[in-house]
Scaffold this active site. Structure first.
Site, PDB file in Angstrom:
ATOM      1  N   LYS A 187       0.863  -1.180   0.000  1.00 62.39           N
ATOM      2  CA  LYS A 187       0.000   0.000   0.000  1.00 62.39           C
ATOM      3  C   LYS A 187       0.900   1.231   0.000  1.00 62.39           C
ATOM      4  CE  LYS A 187      -3.870   1.845   2.797  1.00 62.39           C
ATOM      5  NZ  LYS A 187      -4.638   1.634   4.052  1.00 62.39           N
ATOM      6  N   SER A 238      -9.745  -1.016   7.158  1.00 65.21           N
ATOM      7  CA  SER A 238      -9.136  -0.771   5.844  1.00 65.21           C
ATOM      8  C   SER A 238      -8.368  -1.942   5.247  1.00 65.21           C
ATOM      9  CB  SER A 238      -8.210   0.442   5.915  1.00 65.21           C
ATOM     10  OG  SER A 238      -8.955   1.621   5.885  1.00 65.21           O
ATOM     11  N   SER A 290      -9.598   1.367   3.010  1.00 65.18           N
ATOM     12  CA  SER A 290      -8.742   2.188   2.194  1.00 65.18           C
ATOM     13  C   SER A 290      -7.660   1.408   1.441  1.00 65.18           C
ATOM     14  CB  SER A 290      -8.070   3.255   3.057  1.00 65.18           C
ATOM     15  OG  SER A 290      -7.180   2.676   3.980  1.00 65.18           O
TER      16      SER A 290
END
Lengths: 496, 95
Positions: free
Chosen positions: A87, A186, A162
């Site tokens: 990420k 997330s 996310s």
């Protein structure tokens, strides 16, 4: 090292352990593996946009080094050649790190964070930086400053957020594993919406050195993978104490892979009525209840429990996370790194225009909300009140775990929704986090794994929660369920 | 509680975050709805409840007070939008 016909396998379908074994045994080179995944990325990335930055050159260089070291007889580690997406919240030395934000659009970090350093030291190959909601704020990946990411199961739908890019990349076979972060769901929610496995470990289990902060009392790092055992293998590498993170836990790391095969006989599984309330998609309820029956058939004892403060979790979470974010994001001021507004009148103008230009609408909304909750006259009514209710939510779980060893609930009340469908109403978007945020407020480990598909063909996530440092029993429950099904073996046909 | 555009503007100044007039109005409306949702916490009597700021039973961990290498100054400054003679450059703050 010629390969017999029976050994010719589809590289991208190998599990972490199987792939690393072949690379270590030199039946498969790390370069071949990297090329196979880069080919998948070349084919599907234009549609999915799971990455913000693809580092093909860096990945191939790392793979060549691994092959060279193996040829010299060196041990390159348990994740030899395993292709990983990080990420874009993980700070990577020399590799652009944006956190999904314009304010860091050109930031090339001068150092490497601990989670990615540990993966690399174990032989993993970093393919690139995955798409995400800006500063990890969002549940759909639509808040990325670099464009939306699409769900491999239906490209008109969101991958969740996310860590949406991480989950979409794993589901679409653009990487074998990924790292995400989870402040209120997330990792688990995008894992559920993309039909893969994701675990948020106990608060403090994985170092956050070099992980860009959102809400520091809630943030935690974890892996996303296609099977529970793959997730366990990654977690075993990244977990553990780090002197560079004062909040990292000193306790020894568990045997997570082994736990996946331990079974559930004798384990008590708690089912809280509050997680099967109005708003839950009936198809999801059916799938989750079937999973609970399955676990009972495998020898678990199912007990009814109550988490009475569940309905207050959204309000508590959004008060606390926005307050912490407003403080953490004060560092983006246009002075030391990142974006800087042109021709400022004075210092104050430099700050407020840099931050206006650099932050997207959701981040601005949360900074304003958090600053409000912390401001004089409102602090006690909002922020301090939230901290007290957080205690009540933690106590709910302490009491529940006196009667059970793990809790099994849905991950998300809805399956993947259409892009743009929920953008206009922040409260609606926040309310869908109801099943994931309590886990962060209480600091518990929580894992999501696939437990079926809706009639429309969208993945459904099953969530397993454990007591603090109860990762092993979480993996035991998840692994036991998984071995009776083949949901995790289904691959999406990405419509281009 | 109803949040006014003036309140949003003031909070924006505290957060050093410039907001347009349109955005201020939209935020006032959205924040009013969010804060109304947050006020459901008032149903709970928390007078006797200790606040949780952190879930860990950690104290303040210590480490040996030894000097270790840190990032080179030039490397760090090279990431700054403006720097000069080893310093970050900002607009003049004192006349």
């Amino acid at each position: 090292m010629g390969r017999g016909v029976e050994d010719v396998v589809d590289i991208v379908e190998l599990t972490v352990t199987a792939l690393a074994e072949r690379v270590r045994g030199r039946q498969l080179s790390a370069v071949e593996v990297t090329q196979a995944y880069l080919a998948r990325i070349a084919e599907l990335e234009p549609t999915l946009h799971a990455f913000i930055t693809v580092d093909a050159e860096g990945a191939l260089a790392a793979a060549r080094t691994i092959d060279l070291r193996l040829a010299r007889g060196e041990d390159v580690g348990p994740l030899a050649g395993v292709p990983i997406a990080l990420k874009d919240i993980f700070v990577t030395q020399g590799l652009r790190t944006t956190c999904g934000s314009r304010i860091l659009a050109d930031w090339v970090p001068p150092y490497e964070g601990t989670p990615s350093a540990r993966l690399r030291a174990a032989g993993a190959v970093v393919l690139g930086k995955a798409n995400m909601d800006e500063f990890a704020m969002g549940s759909s990946n639509e808040n990325s400053a670099f464009g939306v990411c699409r769900n491999p199961w239906d490209v008109d739908r969101v991958p969740g957020g996310s860590s949406g890019g991480s989950a979409a990349a794993v589901a679409g076979r653009l990487c074998l594993g990924a790292l995400g972060t989870d402040t209120g769901g997330s990792i688990r929610q995008p894992a559920a919406l993309c039909g893969v496995v994701g675990i948020k470990p106990t608060y403090g289990r994985v170092s956050r050195y070099g992980v860009i902060a959102f809400a520091s009392s809630l943030d935690q790092v974890g892996p996303i993978a296609r099977t529970t055992e793959d997730a366990a293998a990654l977690l075993e590498v990244i977990a553990g104490h780090d002197p560079l993170d004062a909040t990292s836990l000193p306790q020894p790391v568990g045997r997570y892979r082994e736990a996946c095969r331990r079974g559930v006989r004798g384990l008590r599984i708690g089912v809280p009525a509050e997680y099967f309330a109005a708003g839950l998609d009936p198809e999801i309820e059916t799938a989750v209840r079937a999973a609970i029956d399955q676990l009972a058939a495998q020898g678990a004892e199912v007990v009814d429990i109550s988490l009475p403060h569940t309905k207050y979790a959204i309000a508590t979470y959004y008060l606390l996370c926005t307050a912490e974010a407003s403080s953490n994001l004060a560092r983006y001021d246009g002075v030391r790194f990142g974006l800087r507004a042109a021709r400022p009148r004075d210092l104050r103008d430099l700050y407020s225009r840099t931050r206006h230009d650099g932050f997207g609408p959701e981040v601005r909304r949360r900074i304003i909300l958090g600053t409000f909750a912390l401001s004089a006259g409102y602090y006690d009514a909002y922020y301090a009140k939230g901290q007290r209710v957080r205690t009540l939510i933690r106590q709910d779980f302490s009491r529940a775990f006196e009667r059970c060893d793990a809790i099994v609930v849905p991950t998300s009340p809805i399956t993947a929704f259409k892009l743009g469908e929920r953008l206009d109403d922040p409260l609606q978007m926040y309310l869908a986090d109801i099943y994931t945020i309590s886990c962060n407020l209480a600091g518990l480990p929580g894992l999501s794994l696939p437990c079926g598909f809706s009639r429309q063909g969208l993945p459904i996530g099953l969530q397993v929660l454990g007591p603090p440092l109860g990762e092993e029993q979480v993996f035991a429950v998840a692994g036991s369920y998984e071995q009776a099904h083949d949901w995790h073996r289904r691959a999406p046909e990405v419509r281009r | 509680m109803k949040i006014t555009p003036e309140q949003v503007q003031k909070v924006g100044e505290l957060a050093r975050l410039q907001l347009s007039v349109d955005e201020t109005a939209a935020l006032a409306e959205q924040l009013s709805r969010l804060v109304a949702h947050f006020e459901q916490l008032d149903e709970l009597d928390t007078a006797a409840v200790e606040p949780t700021s952190h879930v860990l039973p950690l104290g303040c961990p210590e480490r040996p007070d030894t000097t270790v290498p840190s990032l080179a100054r030039e490397l760090v400054l090279s990431r700054a939008p403006l720097h000069e003679d080893g310093y970050f450059v900002v607009p003049k703050i004192i006349d």
